[in-house]
Design an enzyme around this catalytic site. Structure first.
Site, short mmCIF file in Angstrom:
data_model
loop_
_atom_site.label_atom_id
_atom_site.label_comp_id
_atom_site.label_asym_id
_atom_site.label_seq_id
_atom_site.Cartn_x
_atom_site.Cartn_y
_atom_site.Cartn_z
N CYS A 161 49.49 40.68 34.82
CA CYS A 161 49.31 41.76 33.84
C CYS A 161 49.90 43.08 34.29
O CYS A 161 49.85 44.07 33.55
CB CYS A 161 47.82 41.93 33.53
SG CYS A 161 47.06 40.39 32.99
N HIS A 299 44.23 50.71 32.99
CA HIS A 299 44.34 49.27 32.72
C HIS A 299 43.23 48.87 31.76
O HIS A 299 43.48 48.16 30.79
CB HIS A 299 44.25 48.49 34.03
CG HIS A 299 44.55 47.04 33.88
ND1 HIS A 299 45.75 46.58 33.38
CD2 HIS A 299 43.80 45.94 34.17
CE1 HIS A 299 45.72 45.25 33.36
NE2 HIS A 299 44.57 44.84 33.83
N GLU A 310 38.04 50.36 38.61
CA GLU A 310 39.14 51.24 38.20
C GLU A 310 38.64 52.66 37.92
O GLU A 310 39.29 53.64 38.33
CB GLU A 310 39.83 50.68 36.96
CG GLU A 310 41.05 51.50 36.56
CD GLU A 310 41.73 50.98 35.31
OE1 GLU A 310 42.88 51.40 35.07
OE2 GLU A 310 41.13 50.18 34.56
N LYS A 328 44.15 49.29 25.26
CA LYS A 328 43.78 47.90 25.00
C LYS A 328 42.64 47.81 24.00
O LYS A 328 42.39 46.75 23.43
CB LYS A 328 43.40 47.20 26.30
CG LYS A 328 44.58 46.91 27.23
CD LYS A 328 44.13 46.14 28.47
CE LYS A 328 45.30 45.84 29.40
NZ LYS A 328 45.83 47.05 30.07
N HIS A 333 44.70 42.87 24.99
CA HIS A 333 45.43 42.76 26.27
C HIS A 333 46.73 42.00 26.04
O HIS A 333 46.71 40.82 25.70
CB HIS A 333 44.56 42.04 27.29
CG HIS A 333 45.03 42.20 28.71
ND1 HIS A 333 46.32 42.53 29.03
CD2 HIS A 333 44.37 42.07 29.89
CE1 HIS A 333 46.44 42.60 30.35
NE2 HIS A 333 45.27 42.35 30.90
N PHE A 392 45.98 39.78 37.96
CA PHE A 392 45.42 38.69 38.76
C PHE A 392 46.31 38.46 39.97
O PHE A 392 47.53 38.52 39.88
CB PHE A 392 45.35 37.40 37.94
CG PHE A 392 44.16 37.31 37.01
CD1 PHE A 392 43.27 38.36 36.87
CD2 PHE A 392 43.95 36.17 36.26
CE1 PHE A 392 42.19 38.27 36.01
CE2 PHE A 392 42.87 36.06 35.40
CZ PHE A 392 41.99 37.11 35.28
#
Length: 406
Positions: A161, A299, A310, A328, A333, A392
């Site tokens: 991502c 993110h 985050e 998002k 996403h 990831f």
């Protein structure tokens, strides 16, 4: 050292299939999340997604050509074409001095799943010879290079991502060091198939909300995960010298880039967030730090742990000098496309002097000490935006984007 500036942008997303449509809906806080209508969800806990809609492929490609392209490649090509057209770069550059960094998180999974079913039902002789060209994750970069005649370096970065962000950051470095005069950078993904969504569901990463208005609510106390989306985003990066010599309109400068690894866990961020801090501070150091309010496009997936880690990192680095939102909340996403589309949102925030909202988010978790823009967009004298992407595998990527001439 050359500066890398943005001279064109393109987007295909759940909230708009052109840059003007995307911008209009982004700052109005309109999301593109709808009930799943493309497969039976009776055996699933997930019931919503964020698809690209109202996109007439036939206006972009002849039917025969469209059939030879995976859906994610269609998004890559359309967004890259829009960016190149706005920039005007193709008529003003040596083709060997322009390259392509176009990445994806999962590649042509639509093609792979459909072809596997064909083989099961009809045998291997019915497998299309286009399987590998449509499925291979590098192919969107290759297709864009072919389509636009870009004969410089063509690469695809496999960083989950964070892929779109990494592609822009590495494009900036290529321009700074003189390897090219321009790069078309971005990402694309189309992975809303039942198999892929079931995989993310098994990781407990997807929102289980039935309410599209409250399904993607990053940083909210009631967040339950992210919503799967699809789309593509691209920017034209160009050396400032080359852009000014041809009289191009400069939209923004990509002034900083940081890339680190958690080296901790395959799917979860490290609890301490040290590597996220470092990605941000490396990018800020690269750009030249400033003591002013910035817009941070987080993110912000809406998963419990990601948002907590985050938010803590953003608070540590910026204190009270950041307006934060997660787009998002509107697009879902977009996986490998997320970083590119979110960088574009950052450019728009600078152009408008306005931070887009985190749509649907209402009550921020008590442990999060950041200023999340909610309800509606917020005006501010912004000269810098920061786009943060986490993937990831522990990939952390950060871009700093400045107003031109700042």
């Amino acid at each position: 050292m050359e500066k890398a500036v943005i001279t064109g942008m393109g987007a295909v997303s759940p909230i708009g299939n052109t840059i003007p449509e995307f911008e209009k809906n982004l700052f109005a806080g309109r999301h593109g999340i709808v009930p799943c209508d493309h497969f039976d969800t009776t055996d699933m806990a997930v019931n919503v997604y964020a698809p690209v809609t109202d996109l007439d492929i036939n206006t972009h490609f002849p039917p025969r050509e469209a059939r030879r392209l995976d859906r994610h490649s269609l998004f890559a090509l359309i967004s890259a074409r829009e960016a190149a057209k706005e920039s005007g770069i193709l008529d003003a550059i040596d083709p060997f001095r322009i390259g392509v960094n176009l990445s994806t998180g999962l590649g042509g999974v639509d093609t792979f799943i459909d072809t596997h079913l064909t083989m099961q039902n009809k045998g291997p002789r019915r497998v299309t010879p286009m399987l590998i060209p449509k499925f291979a994750p590098n192919m969107s970069a290759g297709l864009v290079a072919i389509d636009l005649g870009a004969r410089g370096p063509s690469t695809s970065h496999s960083t989950a991502c964070a892929a779109g962000t990494v592609s822009i950051g590495e494009g900036m470095r290529a321009i700074r060091h003189g390897y090219v005069d321009a790069m078309i950078c971005g990402g694309a993904d189309a992975a809303t198939q039942k198999l892929i969504m079931a995989g993310f569901q098994s990781l407990r990463a997807l929102s289980t909300s039935d309410d599209p208005d409250r399904a993607s609510i990053p940083f909210d106390k009631e967040r339950k995960g992210f919503v799967m989306g699809e789309g593509g985003g691209a920017v034209v990066l160009e050396s400032e010298t080359h852009a000014r010599a041809r009289g191009a309109t400069i939209l923004a400068e990509v002034s900083g880039y940081g890339l680190t690894s958690d080296a901790s866990h395959i799917t979860a961020p490290d609890d301490e967030g040290e590597a996220i801090d470092r990605a941000i501070t490396d990018a800020l150091s690269d750009a030249g730090e400033r003591d002013e309010t910035v817009y941070v496009n987080a993110h912000g997936t809406g998963t419990a742990k990601n948002d907590a880690v985050e938010a803590a990192a953003i608070a540590r680095v910026f204190g009270d000098k950041a307006l934060v939102s997660s787009t998002k909340s509107m697009t879902g996403h977009l996986l490998g496309a997320a970083g590119a589309v979110e960088a574009i949102a950052g450019v728009m925030a600078l152009q408008r002097g306005e931070a887009p909202p985190t749509a649907g988010t209402t009550d921020i978790d008590d442990d999060m000490h950041i200023d999340v823009v909610r309800g509606e967009s917020r005006s501010a004298p912004l000269t810098r935006s920061v786009s943060l992407s986490l993937g990831f595998g522990g990939h952390n990527a950060c871009l700093v984007i400045d107003r031109p001439g700042e």
